[in-house]
Motif scaffolding. Sequence first.
Motif, PDB file in Angstrom:
ATOM      1  N   ASP A 159       0.802  -1.332   0.047  1.00 51.68           N
ATOM      2  CA  ASP A 159       0.042  -0.352   0.405  1.00 51.68           C
ATOM      3  C   ASP A 159       0.973   1.163  -0.012  1.00 51.68           C
ATOM      4  OD1 ASP A 159      -3.222   1.250   0.335  1.00 51.68           O
ATOM      5  OD2 ASP A 159      -1.683   2.212   1.896  1.00 51.68           O
ATOM      6  N   PRO A 160       0.791   2.544  -0.715  1.00 51.37           N
ATOM      7  CA  PRO A 160       1.198   3.036  -0.493  1.00 51.37           C
ATOM      8  C   PRO A 160       1.378   4.634   0.594  1.00 51.37           C
ATOM      9  CG  PRO A 160      -0.693   3.184  -2.464  1.00 51.37           C
ATOM     10  CD  PRO A 160      -0.497   1.807  -2.260  1.00 51.37           C
ATOM     11  N   TYR A 161       0.176   4.488   1.212  1.00 52.53           N
ATOM     12  CA  TYR A 161       0.229   4.893   1.995  1.00 52.53           C
ATOM     13  C   TYR A 161       0.543   4.296   3.011  1.00 52.53           C
ATOM     14  CZ  TYR A 161      -2.102   7.738   5.416  1.00 52.53           C
ATOM     15  OH  TYR A 161      -2.018   8.636   7.040  1.00 52.53           O
ATOM     16  N   LEU A 162       0.488   3.591   3.161  1.00 51.91           N
ATOM     17  CA  LEU A 162       1.352   2.775   4.790  1.00 51.91           C
ATOM     18  C   LEU A 162       2.630   2.850   4.467  1.00 51.91           C
ATOM     19  CD1 LEU A 162       1.396   1.290   6.980  1.00 51.91           C
ATOM     20  CD2 LEU A 162       1.119  -1.196   5.631  1.00 51.91           C
ATOM     21  N   SER A 163       2.678   3.177   2.985  1.00 49.81           N
ATOM     22  CA  SER A 163       4.578   2.896   3.142  1.00 49.81           C
ATOM     23  C   SER A 163       5.429   4.405   3.095  1.00 49.81           C
ATOM     24  CB  SER A 163       5.075   2.209   1.384  1.00 49.81           C
ATOM     25  OG  SER A 163       4.089   1.581   1.630  1.00 49.81           O
ATOM     26  N   SER A 164       4.648   5.295   2.666  1.00 50.51           N
ATOM     27  CA  SER A 164       4.449   6.335   3.247  1.00 50.51           C
ATOM     28  C   SER A 164       4.377   6.382   4.297  1.00 50.51           C
ATOM     29  CB  SER A 164       3.380   7.727   2.210  1.00 50.51           C
ATOM     30  OG  SER A 164       3.529   7.297   0.542  1.00 50.51           O
ATOM     31  N   ARG A 165       3.489   6.143   5.359  1.00 45.65           N
ATOM     32  CA  ARG A 165       3.339   6.990   6.656  1.00 45.65           C
ATOM     33  C   ARG A 165       4.523   6.057   7.511  1.00 45.65           C
ATOM     34  NH1 ARG A 165      -1.344   7.315   9.857  1.00 45.65           N
ATOM     35  NH2 ARG A 165       0.178   7.442  11.678  1.00 45.65           N
ATOM     36  N   VAL A 666     -12.650  -0.429  -4.617  1.00 40.46           N
ATOM     37  CA  VAL A 666     -13.581  -0.223  -3.359  1.00 40.46           C
ATOM     38  C   VAL A 666     -13.211   1.023  -2.714  1.00 40.46           C
ATOM     39  CG1 VAL A 666     -15.270  -1.182  -4.803  1.00 40.46           C
ATOM     40  CG2 VAL A 666     -13.916  -1.996  -3.085  1.00 40.46           C
ATOM     41  N   LYS A 667     -11.675   0.138  -2.112  1.00 37.78           N
ATOM     42  CA  LYS A 667     -11.050   0.613  -0.583  1.00 37.78           C
ATOM     43  C   LYS A 667      -9.312   1.491  -1.322  1.00 37.78           C
ATOM     44  CE  LYS A 667     -13.361  -2.611   2.105  1.00 37.78           C
ATOM     45  NZ  LYS A 667     -14.003  -3.626   1.205  1.00 37.78           N
ATOM     46  N   GLU A 668      -9.611   2.464  -1.245  1.00 39.30           N
ATOM     47  CA  GLU A 668      -7.794   2.506  -0.599  1.00 39.30           C
ATOM     48  C   GLU A 668      -7.538   3.612   1.235  1.00 39.30           C
ATOM     49  OE1 GLU A 668      -6.777   5.858  -4.303  1.00 39.30           O
ATOM     50  OE2 GLU A 668      -9.451   5.348  -4.744  1.00 39.30           O
ATOM     51  N   LEU A 669      -7.088   2.814   1.247  1.00 47.24           N
ATOM     52  CA  LEU A 669      -6.942   3.604   2.699  1.00 47.24           C
ATOM     53  C   LEU A 669      -5.860   4.938   2.483  1.00 47.24           C
ATOM     54  CD1 LEU A 669      -5.835   2.294   5.644  1.00 47.24           C
ATOM     55  CD2 LEU A 669      -3.140   2.095   5.417  1.00 47.24           C
ATOM     56  N   LYS A 670      -6.500   5.650   3.796  1.00 46.60           N
ATOM     57  CA  LYS A 670      -6.239   6.836   4.247  1.00 46.60           C
ATOM     58  C   LYS A 670      -5.856   7.655   5.117  1.00 46.60           C
ATOM     59  CE  LYS A 670      -6.846   8.085  -0.515  1.00 46.60           C
ATOM     60  NZ  LYS A 670      -5.839   8.276  -1.566  1.00 46.60           N
TER      61      LYS A 670
END
Length: 731
Positions: A159-165, A666-670
């Motif tokens: 996941d790009p958001y998890l990796s970024s955080r 249908v889902k994107e972690l934010k």
Amino acid sequence: MKSIFLAIAAIGASIMVHAQQQAIYLDVNKPIEERIESALSAMTTEEKVSLCYAQSKFSSKGVPRLGIPEIWTDDGPHGIREEVLWDEWGGAGWTNDSCTAFPALTCLSATFNPELSLLYGRSIGEEARYRNKTVLLGPGVNIYRTPLNGRNFEYLGEDPYLSSRMVVPYIQGVQSVGVAACVKHFALNNQEQWRGHINVDLSDRALHEIYLPAFKAAVQQAKVWSVMGAYNQFRGEYCCHNDLLLNKILKDDWKFDGMVVSDWGGVHNTDQAVRNGLDLEMGTYTDGLTTKGKFPYSDYYLANPFLKGIKERKYDIALLNDKARRILRLIFRTTMSANRPFGRFVSSQHSEAARKIAQEGIVLLKNEQHFFPVIAGKHKRIAVIGENASRSLVVGGGSSSLKVAYEQSPLDGLIAKYGKDHIVYSLGYASGPALYGREEPSKLNTDSLLTAAVELAKQADIVLFIGGLNKNHFQDCEGGDRQSLSLPFGQDKLIDALLKANKNTAVVLLSGNAVSMPWINKVPAIVQGWYLGSEAGNVLADVISGEVNPSGKLPFSFPKKLEDNAAHFYGKISYPGDSVNQYYKEDIMVGYRWFDTKKISPQFPFGFGLSYTSFDLGALSSDKLTYGKDEVIRIKFMVKNTGSRYGAEVAQLYVHDPVCTVPRPVKELKAFEKVFLQPGETKTVELALKAADLAFYDVDKQDWNVEAGDFILQLGNSSGNISQKLMISVK
């Protein structure tokens, strides 16, 4: 006579100006940019060029005449690699370079805890600083696209958001002790097969939504000081000198002011290396890992050929000055910094950090009839079976292989926890040595190992099978991808035999990748343990015994079968390619985005992880339901520990845009938050995200776009378990 005096005066003035310039770049109290220009003005063209290429396997030149030091790099996003010989990959035989092994980055990502990422970065940065390293070659943030990628264990998931955080505090921690982090491999190095030449093609939307966000966060939020190019090609240009990636995106759009270094052996052309954004060339004339250099460093593409092009006016001197500025900037930020702290090495604090990170990263996948925790004294005879219970899992795997001060095995940890009178052990299977680039099977007899393990299982109260993958070639290892989703070395057959001998058999997997589980409905309990580093034995015993309540969540989805994975669904042209080209045909539908949108049930969903206690997520609420594009969306909900143990839950917020001009998952972690609670305790959690975070990358506009309309906020404890929803609107 007057003219002589004037000449002498001019010479004196020149000497004074030069001395003043020298004083400026050596003055640590002066602004870095002023020091850079001072140093640059004092350097010859030859000295500037000499900054741009290696002088040994892991170092590059400084400017000795001006007192500007060398750059020393070091492999190891999980630990500081041993010292090697000047121009060889082999160890130099030092006796004081055995490091602390921290958990692999998949484990760090599974903690879903950015505070631990900061602790990780600071701890490993201190070890690099103690060893006088300028640049730590990590962390890696390449996206988990296929479970066959041999280097997935080095990265932060799908996941790009998890990796970024998770990557931002890691970098901040490393750089807080005066060592440059080097985020890698930029970009699209998502497999090891044909990594040195495969040409990747994908949409601009997939590039910006999936594969670049963690790099962008590393640059713009963490202010990373160096970036490493990738081996592969992207749209016909090698990534280590790729105009679109390095010039247009990294340096122009993102305003990156640091140094771009090649992966070792990733440079192929002087003209492109000069013009297309590379600053420092490393490892050329090797295959990237194993071959001793056969040519002088002065023959590198950015060495004499570059100097010759400058002198012949083929290359503008501004190109050279830009590279030299970036390299000097890194040196002034690190070795020549005003307030660079001291480091420390293999300290008790680092052991404690490694243990805490590993504890929070372990994921409990299944726990029927409360198999875990295994309470001390409850069972007279615990059979531990499996090679990974006793094998070193810090050695091998390619460039992340470590020489460690200590490594406690799972077997030793369990003996320490339960006592040697209660633990019996059998190898069960054997894999052979960890060799780079080739397989060598074990010489032990497979049938004999299985028979001995089954006999031991029959005599035990419970069985703990500790297996998974290892750092051998074609496993979790650089330079080659896995050949199958299945467990290797006959482990599936062994698990079936153990279950027939003793139904109270739990499976503990140590790996950096998903595996298939044909025995999943037969085993009562499964633990995903990752590569846990020096404290592996202590950590597993902590969780298995219940002294620590598991709180890790999967940073990538586990498919039931390989064809369920998006990259494999579209056939060989999507993975691994035809050996020349590869097309990411799944586009933005990577990981859980694919499973949820296509309604394919994974074995275990992204974000999944059980606990020894239970939690309840309360209803979502917000101060208002309509927002402008520049507003911050603030939501609240309650989390309650409804069980009997202290533990932690990860509340995960996903977003869906039901009506859009382009297809969206249908889902994107934010957003997410890890919440620690005592039994019966309730906490209010507040999450904030910008309306701009709901954007998609608009290919027509070549920019991010938030379309007005309704968005569904979805709260759960995994991508597969949504318990609360709230609809908001964006003007």
